[in-house]
Design a protein around this motif. Structure first.
Motif, PDB file in Angstrom:
ATOM      1  N   THR A  98       1.000  -1.109   0.276  1.00 20.58           N
ATOM      2  CA  THR A  98       0.041  -0.127   0.031  1.00 20.58           C
ATOM      3  C   THR A  98       0.766   1.216   0.013  1.00 20.58           C
ATOM      4  O   THR A  98       0.516   2.222  -0.712  1.00 20.58           O
ATOM      5  CB  THR A  98      -0.950   0.046   1.233  1.00 20.58           C
ATOM      6  OG1 THR A  98      -1.692  -1.128   1.345  1.00 20.58           O
ATOM      7  CG2 THR A  98      -1.901   1.303   1.117  1.00 20.58           C
ATOM      8  N   PHE A  99       1.911   1.196   0.581  1.00 20.02           N
ATOM      9  CA  PHE A  99       2.954   2.195   0.926  1.00 20.02           C
ATOM     10  C   PHE A  99       3.547   2.671  -0.766  1.00 20.02           C
ATOM     11  O   PHE A  99       3.868   3.809  -1.042  1.00 20.02           O
ATOM     12  CB  PHE A  99       3.666   2.157   1.934  1.00 20.02           C
ATOM     13  CG  PHE A  99       3.313   2.521   3.283  1.00 20.02           C
ATOM     14  CD1 PHE A  99       2.409   3.506   3.398  1.00 20.02           C
ATOM     15  CD2 PHE A  99       3.702   1.616   4.228  1.00 20.02           C
ATOM     16  CE1 PHE A  99       2.125   3.607   4.771  1.00 20.02           C
ATOM     17  CE2 PHE A  99       3.153   1.744   5.450  1.00 20.02           C
ATOM     18  CZ  PHE A  99       2.431   2.706   5.854  1.00 20.02           C
ATOM     19  N   PHE A 100       3.929   1.408  -1.204  1.00 18.03           N
ATOM     20  CA  PHE A 100       4.343   1.520  -2.620  1.00 18.03           C
ATOM     21  C   PHE A 100       3.507   2.474  -3.503  1.00 18.03           C
ATOM     22  O   PHE A 100       4.074   3.241  -4.259  1.00 18.03           O
ATOM     23  CB  PHE A 100       4.890   0.195  -3.060  1.00 18.03           C
ATOM     24  CG  PHE A 100       6.260  -0.149  -2.683  1.00 18.03           C
ATOM     25  CD1 PHE A 100       7.031   0.307  -3.835  1.00 18.03           C
ATOM     26  CD2 PHE A 100       6.676  -1.021  -1.978  1.00 18.03           C
ATOM     27  CE1 PHE A 100       8.283   0.037  -3.333  1.00 18.03           C
ATOM     28  CE2 PHE A 100       7.913  -1.717  -1.768  1.00 18.03           C
ATOM     29  CZ  PHE A 100       8.894  -0.918  -2.568  1.00 18.03           C
ATOM     30  N   TRP A 101       2.431   1.696  -3.656  1.00 14.93           N
ATOM     31  CA  TRP A 101       1.695   2.594  -4.640  1.00 14.93           C
ATOM     32  C   TRP A 101       0.708   3.788  -4.146  1.00 14.93           C
ATOM     33  O   TRP A 101       0.713   4.762  -5.046  1.00 14.93           O
ATOM     34  CB  TRP A 101       0.293   1.418  -4.797  1.00 14.93           C
ATOM     35  CG  TRP A 101      -1.190   1.838  -4.221  1.00 14.93           C
ATOM     36  CD1 TRP A 101      -1.757   2.936  -4.142  1.00 14.93           C
ATOM     37  CD2 TRP A 101      -1.950   0.918  -3.549  1.00 14.93           C
ATOM     38  NE1 TRP A 101      -3.137   2.949  -3.501  1.00 14.93           N
ATOM     39  CE2 TRP A 101      -3.136   1.388  -3.122  1.00 14.93           C
ATOM     40  CE3 TRP A 101      -1.993  -0.394  -3.274  1.00 14.93           C
ATOM     41  CZ2 TRP A 101      -4.177   0.870  -2.260  1.00 14.93           C
ATOM     42  CZ3 TRP A 101      -2.957  -1.095  -2.650  1.00 14.93           C
ATOM     43  CH2 TRP A 101      -4.050  -0.445  -2.168  1.00 14.93           C
ATOM     44  N   ALA A 102       0.883   4.226  -2.781  1.00 12.04           N
ATOM     45  CA  ALA A 102       0.555   5.499  -2.470  1.00 12.04           C
ATOM     46  C   ALA A 102       1.770   6.609  -2.867  1.00 12.04           C
ATOM     47  O   ALA A 102       1.598   7.572  -3.512  1.00 12.04           O
ATOM     48  CB  ALA A 102       0.489   5.584  -0.918  1.00 12.04           C
ATOM     49  N   PHE A 103       3.149   6.146  -2.737  1.00 11.61           N
ATOM     50  CA  PHE A 103       4.023   6.826  -3.279  1.00 11.61           C
ATOM     51  C   PHE A 103       3.996   7.147  -4.669  1.00 11.61           C
ATOM     52  O   PHE A 103       4.411   8.272  -5.316  1.00 11.61           O
ATOM     53  CB  PHE A 103       5.453   6.063  -2.838  1.00 11.61           C
ATOM     54  CG  PHE A 103       6.631   6.989  -3.453  1.00 11.61           C
ATOM     55  CD1 PHE A 103       7.098   8.040  -2.823  1.00 11.61           C
ATOM     56  CD2 PHE A 103       7.197   6.309  -4.537  1.00 11.61           C
ATOM     57  CE1 PHE A 103       8.318   8.619  -3.519  1.00 11.61           C
ATOM     58  CE2 PHE A 103       8.430   7.044  -4.965  1.00 11.61           C
ATOM     59  CZ  PHE A 103       8.984   7.923  -4.568  1.00 11.61           C
ATOM     60  N   ALA A 104       3.785   5.950  -5.537  1.00 12.53           N
ATOM     61  CA  ALA A 104       3.753   6.361  -7.100  1.00 12.53           C
ATOM     62  C   ALA A 104       2.370   6.983  -7.252  1.00 12.53           C
ATOM     63  O   ALA A 104       2.687   7.718  -8.319  1.00 12.53           O
ATOM     64  CB  ALA A 104       3.571   4.718  -7.632  1.00 12.53           C
ATOM     65  N   THR A 105       1.447   6.916  -6.736  1.00  6.71           N
ATOM     66  CA  THR A 105       0.139   7.614  -6.951  1.00  6.71           C
ATOM     67  C   THR A 105       0.422   9.173  -7.076  1.00  6.71           C
ATOM     68  O   THR A 105      -0.217   9.938  -7.845  1.00  6.71           O
ATOM     69  CB  THR A 105      -1.071   7.298  -6.058  1.00  6.71           C
ATOM     70  OG1 THR A 105      -1.304   5.819  -6.494  1.00  6.71           O
ATOM     71  CG2 THR A 105      -2.382   7.993  -6.491  1.00  6.71           C
ATOM     72  N   ALA A 106       1.227   9.606  -5.805  1.00  7.32           N
ATOM     73  CA  ALA A 106       1.561  10.822  -5.489  1.00  7.32           C
ATOM     74  C   ALA A 106       2.413  11.222  -6.860  1.00  7.32           C
ATOM     75  O   ALA A 106       2.391  12.468  -7.286  1.00  7.32           O
ATOM     76  CB  ALA A 106       2.361  11.260  -4.287  1.00  7.32           C
ATOM     77  N   ALA A 107       3.108  10.385  -7.560  1.00  4.29           N
ATOM     78  CA  ALA A 107       4.163  10.752  -8.532  1.00  4.29           C
ATOM     79  C   ALA A 107       3.322  10.891 -10.110  1.00  4.29           C
ATOM     80  O   ALA A 107       3.652  10.387 -11.053  1.00  4.29           O
ATOM     81  CB  ALA A 107       5.300   9.933  -8.589  1.00  4.29           C
ATOM     82  N   VAL A 108       1.776  11.110  -9.791  1.00  3.82           N
ATOM     83  CA  VAL A 108       0.949  11.138 -10.947  1.00  3.82           C
ATOM     84  C   VAL A 108       0.513   9.792 -11.416  1.00  3.82           C
ATOM     85  O   VAL A 108       0.127   9.670 -12.702  1.00  3.82           O
ATOM     86  CB  VAL A 108       1.377  12.195 -12.041  1.00  3.82           C
ATOM     87  CG1 VAL A 108       0.225  12.393 -12.808  1.00  3.82           C
ATOM     88  CG2 VAL A 108       2.378  13.132 -11.470  1.00  3.82           C
ATOM     89  N   GLY A 109       0.815   8.644 -10.591  1.00  2.79           N
ATOM     90  CA  GLY A 109       0.451   7.276 -11.338  1.00  2.79           C
ATOM     91  C   GLY A 109       0.976   6.689 -12.330  1.00  2.79           C
ATOM     92  O   GLY A 109       0.467   5.799 -12.815  1.00  2.79           O
TER      93      GLY A 109
END
Length: 412
Positions: A62-73
Motif C-alpha cells: 500500500t505504501f508503494f502504490w501511495a508513493f507512486a500515485t503521488a507521482a501522478v500514477g
C-alpha cells in the motif's frame, strides 16, 4: 483503495491527452507499464505471503502504490505495489472461509473493491473538470488518493493481525530467503502440471483483455460529448453492476457447485464470459453514440456489469496459486490498452488533433468504439470457449488432490 487507485488514470485520460498531446496509443502505453509490472511482480507477492506476516506485506504494498500515485500514477512502482497487495488479500480470503462458502467470500471482497472503484472513478472524473489552488483537478485527485492510500496502509500496519501469528507451528523468522524461493519454485513446478490450472491461465490470457481495454470507456464517453458528471454517473452504474455481479457470481458458484460439484463453477464462468459478446456489440455498435442515448447507455452498462463479472469469484480465484495465475494474465493483458489505441488510430482513423476539448469529437468516438469492440468481443468469445476442457479435467484434478491428501494423512 486499490480499485480506486486503478481507476484514477483512466478517469482522467482526456485531460492527460490534452495536457501532453497524447493519443489513445500513448495513453494505452501508460496503462501497459503499470499492468505489465504488476503482472510480472505477482509471483514475488505469492512468495512473501506464504512465509512472512501478511499484514506487513499488505502495508508495504500500500505504501508503494501511495508513493507512486503521488507521482501522478505513471511510475512502474505503482504496478509493483498493487502486485504485492492483491495476492495477499486473496490469501486472507482463502484462510478465512470454508470451501463451500469461499466463492461468497471472494464475491464480498470484489463487491467492496468495486465500491471503492466507483468512488475513485467518480472523484477523479468530477475533479478533472475543475482547478484547485491553481492546480489542474486531475493532479489534485492523484495527490488526494495518495494521501488516503498512505493512511490506509498505516491502519493496516497498526490493526491487521495475520492469523498465522497465533499458530505456534509457524515461525517465518527462521526461514531463509533461499528456502523461500526454493519452496516457491517447487510449488510453481507442481502447479504447472495441473491441467485445470493451465486452463485457468489460458482463458485468463484472453479473458482479461476486455477488462484492460475498458480503461478507455471514460475517454469514449467524453468524446461522444458527455460532460464529466454524466460520464462519472455512467461509469458508476457500470461499476455498481460489476460489484453486485461479482458477489452474485461467487454466491451462484457456491450454490450450483453443491449440485454439480465438478462443473457448476465452470458453467457460471462460461455463461458470464459469453454474455460479454452481445453486451459489447449492443453497447459499442448498436446504441447511437449521442448524448441523447444517456439512459440507454446507463441501463446497458449496469446490466452488462452485472452479468460479465462472475468468472473470478465463481471459478478462477479459488486456486491456491493465484499469484502465478495473475502473473501470466496480468503481463499478457497489459498489451490490450495500447492495442486499443493502435487499432483506433492506425486502422479506424482516430486523430488526436481533431478532438474538441469542450465538445468532444464524434468521428474519434466512433473510431475508438471500433477499437474497443475488436479488443472486447473476440476475447470474450475465446474465454468462454477455453473454459470447456475444464469440465473434464477438474474432476480428475480434484480426485488426484484428495488421493494425495489421504496418502499424506496415512503417513502422518
Amino acid at each position: 483503495m486499490e480499485r480506486a487507485d486503478e481507476n484514477l488514470l483512466p478517469s482522467v485520460y482526456k485531460e492527460v491527452s490534452e495536457a501532453f498531446g497524447a493519443g489513445p496509443a500513448d495513453l494505452g502505453y501508460l496503462s501497459f507499464t503499470r499492468n505489465f509490472v504488476r503482472g510480472i511482480s505477482s509471483p514475488l507477492a505469492g512468495v512473501l505471503v506464504i512465509n512472512y506476516d501478511r499484514s506487513t506485506v499488505l502495508a508495504t504494498g500500500t505504501f508503494f502504490w501511495a508513493f507512486a500515485t503521488a507521482a501522478v500514477g505513471a511510475s512502474p512502482v505503482n504496478g509493483f505495489g498493487l502486485a504485492i497487495v492483491i495476492p495477499a488479500l486473496q490469501s486472507f480470503i482463502a484462510d478465512s472461509y470454508k470451501d463451500a462458502a469461499r466463492g461468497a467470500g471472494f464475491g464480498f471482497l470484489h463487491l467492496i473493491g468495486h465500491m471503492g472503484g466507483i468512488g475513485g472513478g467518480v472523484l477523479a472524473t468530477v475533479m478533472a473538470g475543475h482547478e484547485f489552488w491553481g492546480m489542474p483537478g486531475w493532479r489534485c485527485a492523484f495527490i488526494l488518493m495518495a494521501t488516503l492510500s498512505a493512511l490506509i496502509g498505516y491502519f493496516v500496519l497498526l490493526f491487521v493481525v495475520d492469523p498465522r501469528r497465533t499458530d505456534p507451528t509457524t515461525d517465518a523468522n527462521n526461514i531463509s530467503v533461499a528456502s523461500v524461493w526454493m519452496e516457491a519454485l517447487k510449488a510453481m513446478k507442481a502447479v504447472v502440471k495441473v491441467k485445470t490450472f493451465r486452463i485457468i491461465v489460458l482463458q485468463g490470457l484472453v479473458g482479461s483483455l476486455p477488462w484492460t481495454s475498458m480503461v478507455f470507456f471514460t475517454l469514449w464517453f467524453q468524446l461522444i460529448g458527455f460532460d464529466h458528471n454524466s460520464t462519472a454517473s455512467l461509469l458508476s452504474l457500470f461499476a455498481a453492476g460489476v460489484a453486485m455481479g461479482s458477489f452474485l457470481g461467487g454466491a451462484l458458484g457456491d450454490r450450483i457447485s453443491r449440485v454439480y460439484p465438478n462443473s457448476g463453477r465452470i458453467l457460471c464462468a462460461q455463461f458470464s464470459a459469453f454474455m460479454g459478446i452481445p453486451f459489447t456489440w449492443f453497447l459499442l455498435r448498436v446504441i447511437p453514440q449521442s448524448v441523447s442515448s444517456y439512459y440507454t447507455f446507463a441501463i446497458t452498462l449496469f446490466l452488462m456489469g452485472l452479468s460479465i463479472s462472475w468468472c473470478n469469484t465463481a471459478a478462477n480465484n479459488r486456486t491456491m496459486i493465484y499469484a502465478f495465475d495473475r502473473a501470466c494474465e496480468g503481463s499478457f493483458s497489459a498489451f490490450a490498452a495500447p492495442m486499443v489505441g493502435i487499432l483506433s488510430e492506425k486502422l479506424y482513423g482516430y486523430n488526436p488533433k481533431s478532438v474538441d476539448p469542450t465538445n468532444g469529437s464524434l468521428p474519434e468516438a466512433l473510431a475508438l468504439s471500433k477499437g474497443l469492440f475488436t479488443m472486447m468481443a473476440v476475447p470474450f468469445g475465446l474465454c468462454c470457449l477455453f473454459y470447456t476442457p475444464a469440465h473434464w479435467f477438474f474432476r480428475r484434478d480434484r480426485l488426484n488432490v484428495r488421493m494425495a491428501s489421504l496418502k499424506e494423512t496415512e503417513l502422518i
